[in-house]
Every structure is written in structure tokens, then in C-alpha cells.
Design an enzyme around this catalytic site. Sequence first.
Site, short mmCIF file in Angstrom:
data_model
loop_
_atom_site.label_atom_id
_atom_site.label_comp_id
_atom_site.label_asym_id
_atom_site.label_seq_id
_atom_site.Cartn_x
_atom_site.Cartn_y
_atom_site.Cartn_z
N GLU A 1 0.71 3.99 1.66
CA GLU A 1 1.19 4.50 3.00
C GLU A 1 2.71 3.74 3.71
OE1 GLU A 1 -1.84 3.42 2.14
OE2 GLU A 1 -3.00 3.91 3.80
N CYS B 1 -5.89 1.78 6.13
CA CYS B 1 -6.59 0.54 6.77
C CYS B 1 -5.86 -0.08 7.69
CB CYS B 1 -6.37 -0.49 5.37
SG CYS B 1 -4.68 -1.13 5.13
N CYS C 1 -1.94 -0.43 7.49
CA CYS C 1 -0.95 0.78 7.42
C CYS C 1 -1.34 1.87 8.48
CB CYS C 1 -1.55 1.61 6.27
SG CYS C 1 -1.53 0.81 4.67
N HIS D 1 0.97 -1.28 -0.05
CA HIS D 1 -0.06 0.12 -0.04
C HIS D 1 0.84 1.23 0.04
CE1 HIS D 1 -3.76 -1.88 1.90
NE2 HIS D 1 -3.42 -2.75 0.85
#
Length: 154
Positions: free
Chosen positions: A60, A88, A91, A58
Amino acid sequence: MPEVLRVDDALPMRWALDLAERAASTGEVPVGAVVVHQGRVVAEAHNETIRRRDPTAHAELLAVQRALEHLATDRLVDATLYVTLEPCAQCAGAIVLAKVGRVVFGAWDDKAGMAGSVGDLLRHPRLNHRPEVIGGVLAEQCGAVLSRFFAARR
């Protein structure tokens, strides 16, 4: 510390939006992230889950990893993470573990967001670190990038 939108939050969020657009152009879910430390961008990333064949890649997480490496540290207490979508659980956990000082995100994520939508891992009272969190910065633009991407896939 009160959660206050700063005048300069829009500029790094626009940078993250550009990264999200870049992700979309490669078929990745359009999420972009930028880490700012002492007024300078020290890391950037967009989702790379498809390219890497890694569901954990992801924006991040990649941006935090790159910032830690660039700054040669294991903590980002004086840094701000800008991300186009509410983090999420994965993260949010990485953000807490890296002790990111401040998180600014764009669109809310009613299905997986862990900064207030589904849960609030970033500000959970039992965790040893709770970053300042600002949600909804350029939310309309951030949400539009995601909406266009998913509408084109239907």
C-alpha cells in the site's frame, strides 16, 4: 456516504491479487495494491520488504507513493486504493496523510489490521481525513494466497 461495494471493485482487486502472487513468487509476503484514479490504474505495487531490506516497504505504501508521483500531487482524494490485505497501522497512517478517498481491501488481518480488526485508524473520528472503507472484497481468494504462502514456509 454509505460504504457500498461497487460492481467494478472486483476487477482492480483481481489485479492486486496478481501482484500478491508475484510477490509470493519472489519470497515476499503476498500482498498487492493498486491505485485507481478516474477509472484508470495509476500505480501498482506488491510487498518489497525483503528485496529492499526495508520493513516499511509494504504494497500500500509503495502504491500510494507511486500514485502521488504519477499524478504530481500530495493528495489522492479522488482515488481508490485496492489492497489484498487490511492495512496495518503504518499503511493506514499513510493512507490518511495522503487523503486517499476510498480504500477497498480483501482479507481481514486479525493481528495487525487497522480498518476494523485490531483498531480502526482509517475511520478514527479525531483524524482530519476518513476515507470510505470497504472490507472483504474477494476475501476468500486474498486470504488463500496468504495461507498458501505461510503453509509452504512451515
